[in-house]
Every structure is written in structure tokens, then in C-alpha cells.
Design a protein around this motif. Sequence first.
Motif, short mmCIF file in Angstrom:
data_model
loop_
_atom_site.label_atom_id
_atom_site.label_comp_id
_atom_site.label_asym_id
_atom_site.label_seq_id
_atom_site.Cartn_x
_atom_site.Cartn_y
_atom_site.Cartn_z
N PHE A 121 -7.07 -12.65 4.30
CA PHE A 121 -8.48 -12.01 3.92
C PHE A 121 -8.55 -10.53 4.29
O PHE A 121 -9.60 -10.24 4.77
CB PHE A 121 -9.80 -12.76 4.50
N ALA A 122 -7.33 -9.81 4.13
CA ALA A 122 -7.32 -8.51 4.55
C ALA A 122 -7.49 -7.56 3.14
O ALA A 122 -7.22 -7.78 2.37
CB ALA A 122 -5.99 -8.09 5.01
N PHE A 123 -8.44 -6.56 3.50
CA PHE A 123 -8.61 -5.46 2.53
C PHE A 123 -8.56 -4.04 3.32
O PHE A 123 -8.56 -3.99 4.57
CB PHE A 123 -9.91 -5.71 1.65
N ALA A 124 -8.44 -3.06 2.51
CA ALA A 124 -8.19 -1.73 3.19
C ALA A 124 -9.34 -0.56 2.27
O ALA A 124 -9.56 -0.75 1.27
CB ALA A 124 -6.88 -1.12 2.69
N CYS A 158 -5.34 -5.98 0.35
CA CYS A 158 -3.97 -5.53 0.78
C CYS A 158 -3.02 -6.51 1.44
O CYS A 158 -3.50 -7.52 1.84
CB CYS A 158 -4.18 -4.32 1.84
N ASP A 159 -1.92 -6.12 1.30
CA ASP A 159 -0.62 -7.20 1.65
C ASP A 159 -0.83 -7.10 3.28
O ASP A 159 -0.24 -6.08 3.67
CB ASP A 159 0.50 -6.80 1.32
N TYR A 161 -8.17 2.34 6.54
CA TYR A 161 -8.53 1.35 7.51
C TYR A 161 -8.29 -0.01 6.89
O TYR A 161 -8.76 -0.14 5.89
CB TYR A 161 -9.98 1.65 7.50
N VAL A 162 -8.04 -0.86 7.74
CA VAL A 162 -7.25 -2.22 7.51
C VAL A 162 -8.38 -3.00 7.85
O VAL A 162 -8.45 -3.06 9.28
CB VAL A 162 -5.90 -2.37 7.73
N LEU A 163 -9.06 -3.76 7.37
CA LEU A 163 -10.00 -4.85 7.83
C LEU A 163 -9.62 -6.05 7.20
O LEU A 163 -8.99 -6.33 6.13
CB LEU A 163 -11.27 -4.43 7.28
#
Lengths: 117, 259
Positions: free
Chosen positions: B77-80, B71-72, B91-93
Motif C-alpha cells: 500500500f505504498a505511494f509517493a 509506487c513499487d 516522499y514515500v508513504l
Amino acid sequence: VKKRLVKLVVNFLFYFRTDEAEPIGALLLEHCRITKEEENVFSISFVEEPERKYCFECDSEEQCQEWIEALKRASYEFMRRSLIFYRNEIQKMTGKDPLEQYGISEEARFQLGTRKQ
Amino acid sequence: MKLNERSLAFYATCDSPADNAGFLYKRGERHTAYHRRWFVLKGNMLFYFEERESREPVGVIVLEGCTVELCDSAEEFAFAIRFSGTKSRTYVLAAESQAAMESWVKSLSRASFDYMRLVVRELEKQLEEMRWGLTGGCGGCQESPGSWKTKPSGPQRSPEQLLALPAVLPKENGCAVWNNVPGEDRPPNTSGCGRYDGEGNPRPPPLPPRRRASSSEAGSAAGAAAESLSTFCQLHERYGREVARLRQDWLERRRGPRP
């Protein structure tokens, strides 16, 4: 004794009041023991609290057996063990690892003797 | 909704293998601040702890019916983990490195029960095809030569008995009567599946299949394969013990030589 609608979805057993759409609660079915009690009755108990039993009375002995069989196989851990078993069997018979085609042969969860985290 | 939290916490912290573990930053629900938490992926559940040493998780995300995507985000290094449905939350991690992020996205997207079931079914099918191919569809290797009985058409052990997984999921009963009485002291009933035949007499455990380097011999390999097919549950029990023993050995070796 209360009447409930019971639904097995993946490794959870949801229970509802018979006229409601939202479940009252759910039981995670990992590390649990399914036991036949008296006629038409089975119970679920958990490893960390073995004396506490969730009892279910079915309409018939047949229904009772059906549920026992389904619940015994409902855990993720059971599936993981099945997978390891089948992988092993196929590997013995063909000399090839059947998980390679899925690109998951190295995953920790499919190894024998996986390390603890 | 009530949940057997103690069982969940036990599952999170017991020694069954975790499929992934590590620190991740989790974006808060209301505030956009990220909090560093210790995450443990077991089966189809992602638990998170305040600290690595915490004895109980503070939360869990059940990974069914979700998609995992990059994800933006201002955060690197973010993902959802995205769930469908109006009431559902995303959930954004964020991981601490590119490699960690890739590893998490990969393991989370394969964590669902459905994925596992798919792979198991596929292997089951492969195995069945191989075995029936070997034995020529006949499960009668245990019969004595003198007494030839007419068999019903088809193999003695039907494919349905070989399949360990329920054919139809999810399962509803219409209604079930619940009696939740803590402290019930009913003696546990050891009714394992497949341990008893129709008359309730215990079956002897199957002979272990012979391990052969090549599986091309039809004769004795087929015999061993057919015998070992008695019921999956029996074999499952036996392999379970074998696996437990191997794990024990492995753990002991890992501890190293004692001083």
C-alpha cells in the motif's frame, strides 16, 4: 527597515534580499489578519500571536491597497469558504450540486459543519 | 529558510477541518526504514506528528507542484509524493490498507491550492453566468422609478468586482520595504473591503437573498440576486457567520444530551 523583494505564491508570502535568488523566508498566510497601518503601510499579524506585526511599507498608497486585497484573499481557508459559498448559491438557484460533476461533493472540506479531526 | 513555524503549528492543530487524517508509514530520508506517523492533511499542507496526541507537528510537506503516484515498494500500500527539480525529494508513504491508500492518494492529489482555485473559478463563472442571465445584465434594481439616470454602458457592478480572486498570481512587487518590529503597538484598523462606499460612509449590509425552491421566476428572484451581489466580501462575511453558527450547533448536538 530593510528593503525586500516580496512574492506571493499560493498561500505563502516569500521574501528575498533584492539581489538573491533564494528566499530568506516565508510567511504562511493562514489565520492571519491584514491591517492597513499608516500611509503606504500594511501589517500582517497572526491569530496565535496577535501583538506581533510584520509591517510592510509600499511605494504608494495604491500599491498598498493592492497588496492588502491580494493578501486577504490568499489563504486556502478563504478559498474553501468561497467554494462553499458558491456551491450553496448555485444549489439554491438550480437545485443541483455543482460539485457532483467533479466527483468531490462528498469531501469533508466542502461541507458545512465539517467535523473536527 | 525561515518560516513562521508557530503559525504553521497553529494551523496544523487548530479546529479548521482536516481534509484527511490517519496513520501512515513514512520512509526515512537516508535510511530506508519506515516510521509510523500521524498525518493530517489541511488545505495544501500535509503535516505529520510523532504521535496522534502530539501538540506540534514534526514536519510538513507543502503540496504544490507535486504528483502523487503509486509506487513499487517492498512495503504494501505504498505511494509517493514526487516533486520535480534536482534538489527535491520524493516522499514515500505507506498506508495500512488498500482503502486507506486510495483515500490518501485521492485527497493528496486534489490538495493543491491550484486545484482549489480552479474549482472556485469554475463555480464563480457558473454563478456569474446564471446571475447575469437572470437580471439581463442590469444591476439597477435598487433605483427608484422616478429618477432615471443615464447609466454607463454595461452593468453597474462590473464582473471584476464580483470576482473574489486576484486575476494574476503569483504577485511580485519589485521591492517592498520591510520593518519587522515585534511589539509594535499600532491600533488595529478595521478596514474591511466593501464596508464603505467611496465617501467612507458605511454601507448597510445587503438583504439576505430569498430562498426559493425554484429559481425560474425572473422578477423577485432577480431582484434578490442583484441585491445580494453588492460585494462578495459582505456576503462572505455573512456566510462565514452562518457557517460558524451551524458548526457550533453541530458540535453541540454531537456532544449529546447532558446527564
